[in-house]
Design an enzyme around this catalytic site. Structure first.
Site, PDB file in Angstrom:
ATOM      1  N   MET A   7      26.160  40.842 -14.331  1.00 34.10           N
ATOM      2  CA  MET A   7      24.823  40.936 -13.590  1.00 34.10           C
ATOM      3  C   MET A   7      24.459  42.481 -13.791  1.00 34.10           C
ATOM      4  O   MET A   7      24.427  42.905 -12.959  1.00 34.10           O
ATOM      5  CB  MET A   7      24.834  40.291 -12.318  1.00 34.10           C
ATOM      6  CG  MET A   7      25.364  38.846 -12.174  1.00 34.10           C
ATOM      7  SD  MET A   7      25.000  38.325 -10.698  1.00 34.10           S
ATOM      8  CE  MET A   7      23.358  37.819 -10.614  1.00 34.10           C
ATOM      9  N   PRO A   8      23.966  42.779 -15.023  1.00 32.87           N
ATOM     10  CA  PRO A   8      23.332  44.067 -15.089  1.00 32.87           C
ATOM     11  C   PRO A   8      22.252  44.516 -14.057  1.00 32.87           C
ATOM     12  O   PRO A   8      21.270  43.477 -14.076  1.00 32.87           O
ATOM     13  CB  PRO A   8      23.204  44.296 -16.474  1.00 32.87           C
ATOM     14  CG  PRO A   8      23.029  42.828 -17.112  1.00 32.87           C
ATOM     15  CD  PRO A   8      23.631  42.076 -16.289  1.00 32.87           C
ATOM     16  N   LEU A   9      22.282  45.597 -13.642  1.00 30.98           N
ATOM     17  CA  LEU A   9      21.134  45.973 -12.687  1.00 30.98           C
ATOM     18  C   LEU A   9      20.354  47.255 -13.182  1.00 30.98           C
ATOM     19  O   LEU A   9      21.195  48.478 -13.530  1.00 30.98           O
ATOM     20  CB  LEU A   9      21.548  46.321 -11.488  1.00 30.98           C
ATOM     21  CG  LEU A   9      20.482  47.090 -10.201  1.00 30.98           C
ATOM     22  CD1 LEU A   9      19.320  46.162 -10.230  1.00 30.98           C
ATOM     23  CD2 LEU A   9      21.188  47.657  -9.183  1.00 30.98           C
TER      24      LEU A   9
END
Length: 85
Positions: A7-9
């Site tokens: 879940m890249p931010l």
């Protein structure tokens, strides 16, 4: 290969003043870049935009609000700028 639970931010801080359309375009471009670069599923990409007032962003001890605006610049004499009489 995709990492499980990926879940890249992307967290972006920028000076306020852009339109909602520009900010929306930025979200799309950043999402596209993450999907392309690391093959993240599109719905897993998170983007946070933090807008900072011009009085709260400084470089060289001068805030963005204190900087002269482009309209304060001296007209270029070669371009015929100046005051009409």
């Amino acid at each position: 290969m995709r990492a499980p639970g990926l879940m890249p931010l992307v967290d972006v801080t920028l000076v306020e003043g852009r339109t909602p359309t520009q900010l929306r375009a930025l979200v799309t471009a950043l999402t596209d870049a993450v999907v392309t670069a690391i093959e993240a599923p599109r719905d897993s990409v998170r983007v946070v935009l933090r807008e900072v007032p011009t009085t709260h962003w400084a470089a060289g001890d001068v805030t963005v609000a204190e900087r002269p605006s482009p309209s304060d610049a001296v007209p270029d004499q070669a371009s015929g700028g100046g005051t009409a009489t």
